[in-house]
Design a protein around this motif. Sequence first.
Motif, PDB file in Angstrom:
ATOM      1  N   ARG A 215      -8.015   9.545  12.594  1.00  0.00           N
ATOM      2  CA  ARG A 215      -8.857   8.751  11.706  1.00  0.00           C
ATOM      3  C   ARG A 215      -9.981   9.604  11.148  1.00  0.00           C
ATOM      4  O   ARG A 215     -10.800   9.119  10.395  1.00  0.00           O
TER       5      ARG A 215
ATOM      6  N   ASP B 106       0.790  -1.220   0.000  1.00  0.00           N
ATOM      7  CA  ASP B 106       0.000   0.000   0.000  1.00  0.00           C
ATOM      8  C   ASP B 106       0.818   1.263   0.000  1.00  0.00           C
ATOM      9  O   ASP B 106       0.378   2.261  -0.523  1.00  0.00           O
TER      10      ASP B 106
ATOM     11  N   TRP C 208      -9.339   9.031   1.294  1.00  0.00           N
ATOM     12  CA  TRP C 208      -8.396   8.268   2.102  1.00  0.00           C
ATOM     13  C   TRP C 208      -7.418   7.478   1.235  1.00  0.00           C
ATOM     14  O   TRP C 208      -7.805   6.822   0.276  1.00  0.00           O
TER      15      TRP C 208
ATOM     16  N   ASN D 129     -15.839   8.403   2.747  1.00  0.00           N
ATOM     17  CA  ASN D 129     -15.350   7.488   3.757  1.00  0.00           C
ATOM     18  C   ASN D 129     -14.508   6.413   3.070  1.00  0.00           C
ATOM     19  O   ASN D 129     -14.700   6.126   1.884  1.00  0.00           O
ATOM     20  N   PRO D 130     -13.549   5.814   3.783  1.00  0.00           N
ATOM     21  CA  PRO D 130     -12.757   4.754   3.156  1.00  0.00           C
ATOM     22  C   PRO D 130     -13.638   3.567   2.775  1.00  0.00           C
ATOM     23  O   PRO D 130     -14.473   3.141   3.570  1.00  0.00           O
ATOM     24  N   THR D 131     -13.456   3.061   1.565  1.00  0.00           N
ATOM     25  CA  THR D 131     -14.232   1.890   1.129  1.00  0.00           C
ATOM     26  C   THR D 131     -13.541   0.589   1.504  1.00  0.00           C
ATOM     27  O   THR D 131     -14.129  -0.477   1.404  1.00  0.00           O
ATOM     28  N   ASP D 132     -12.275   0.705   1.920  1.00  0.00           N
ATOM     29  CA  ASP D 132     -11.527  -0.482   2.336  1.00  0.00           C
ATOM     30  C   ASP D 132     -10.642  -0.099   3.509  1.00  0.00           C
ATOM     31  O   ASP D 132      -9.992   0.951   3.497  1.00  0.00           O
ATOM     32  N   GLU D 133     -10.628  -0.919   4.545  1.00  0.00           N
ATOM     33  CA  GLU D 133      -9.875  -0.605   5.750  1.00  0.00           C
ATOM     34  C   GLU D 133      -8.388  -0.447   5.469  1.00  0.00           C
ATOM     35  O   GLU D 133      -7.715   0.419   6.033  1.00  0.00           O
ATOM     36  N   LYS D 134      -7.873  -1.267   4.557  1.00  0.00           N
ATOM     37  CA  LYS D 134      -6.438  -1.248   4.271  1.00  0.00           C
ATOM     38  C   LYS D 134      -6.064  -0.199   3.239  1.00  0.00           C
ATOM     39  O   LYS D 134      -5.097   0.558   3.410  1.00  0.00           O
ATOM     40  N   ASP D 135      -6.821  -0.105   2.149  1.00  0.00           N
ATOM     41  CA  ASP D 135      -6.444   0.751   1.017  1.00  0.00           C
ATOM     42  C   ASP D 135      -7.199   2.061   0.948  1.00  0.00           C
ATOM     43  O   ASP D 135      -6.949   2.873   0.060  1.00  0.00           O
ATOM     44  N   GLY D 136      -8.130   2.297   1.857  1.00  0.00           N
ATOM     45  CA  GLY D 136      -8.892   3.546   1.813  1.00  0.00           C
ATOM     46  C   GLY D 136      -9.740   3.615   0.553  1.00  0.00           C
ATOM     47  O   GLY D 136     -10.547   2.725   0.274  1.00  0.00           O
TER      48      GLY D 136
ATOM     49  N   GLY E 155      -4.863   4.248   5.584  1.00  0.00           N
ATOM     50  CA  GLY E 155      -5.543   4.709   6.791  1.00  0.00           C
ATOM     51  C   GLY E 155      -5.383   6.187   7.044  1.00  0.00           C
ATOM     52  O   GLY E 155      -5.615   6.635   8.171  1.00  0.00           O
TER      53      GLY E 155
END
Length: 462
Positions: free
Chosen positions: A27, A3, A72, A36-43, A75
């Motif tokens: 955050r 990432d 994002w 908002n981030p669509t993925d916890e890891k990749d934002g 993170g």
Amino acid sequence: MLDFAIFAVTFVIILVGAVLYLYPSSRRASGIPGLNPTDEKDGNLQDIVNKGSLHEFLVSLHQEFGSVASFWFGGRPVVSLGSVQQLRQHINPNHSTDSFETMLKSLLGYQSGMGGGATETVIRKKVYESAINNTLKNNFPLVLKLVEELVGKWKSFPEAQHTPLCGHLLGLAMKTVTQLALGESFRDDTEVISFRKNHEAIWSEIGKGYLDGSLEKSSSRKGHYEKALSEMESVLLSVARERKAQRKQTVFVDTLLQSSLTERQIMEDCMVFTLAGCVITANLCIWALYFLSTSEEVQEKLYQELEEVLGSDPISLDKIPQLRYCQQVLNETVRTAKLTPVAARLQEVEGKVDQHVIPKETLVIYALGVVLQDSDTWSTPYRFDPDRFEEESVRKSFCLLGFSGNQTCPELRFAYTVATVLLSTLVRQLKLHQLKGQVKEVRSELVSTPKDETWITVSRRS
């Protein structure tokens, strides 16, 4: 780390990739409207990939959330500014770094000279800019010679022959930049061809390969990229050592050798100039000739200025500032083509835009491609109209964005000079004609380029 690699090469790594990992970050995007981030890891990385480029993603983001918007990367929140008014509030006119140069160095993994403090950064920037300026002064006749060779070739074409702008003008840019940067050994076409092969392998992966993560997923492609980068670095180091032994003082690398820069720093600066100089020069020339081919009126107005200022004499360096309409044509080319659609800065201290607080260590993107076609700033923004730059307010907005004046990146100033030589030589001898039915799609990556080859026809002036 995948990432970080992806984050880095989506243009916004830039400035202090390491810092983004060393400092804690909230955050929350400080209440700034956005995704908002669509993925916890990749934002929101997948949202950017789905749009096809960071520029297209930013267009959509600002359409939905307004001129100040957030999203994002991994993170971490990122703030994007999409109007002249907001950029005016944020830009620090005393900022000592050039975002495009710093971006490239970060993408290439170059860190030398970036951690030595503000004084070292300013000194290195001055050496780099002085090297480009000295090179143009010392080698202007060579630029004119290379342009005249190309124009002579075009004059020999039958009028119905389709002329490929991308192929010819990338070749011109490659010959000009390598010879002015590295010296006479690159007058050998074999050297230029080898250089071009590695240049294209490196630039294609910088511009696109990391964006979708595909470079990290392909060991063969990554190996090809690393091999090309290693070969290019070896060539640049070899040239620098040879020029140092010969004590020559005519081209870009020679000025660097007279400074206090280390051998490694000299190689890095040569890499940045040859990579960026070739691509920016080529695409400025491509777009300028393409837009000229669409307007006989603009061509004729430019022709009249060239006749009045130059007569039958060739262009000279001291005459360039007198070609005001030519400058307007190039400014409008940069604006209409969105030549460099994205820049970025790190928020070094807590700041504020409108009512929005931007926390310290936040990455702030300048959505230049969005701003350059904002109807609140530019009337009929999608129309190619050099006359708009007769207005002082338009010139000030353009200067604020870093495309003219003291904040212009040195590679773009170099490209303006080469493009002026090209236009002044070509337009006085040939007319440019657009091919009907040619749809021009744009690839907006680090530098906007036509998605496919661009064709025109030419005819001799009577």
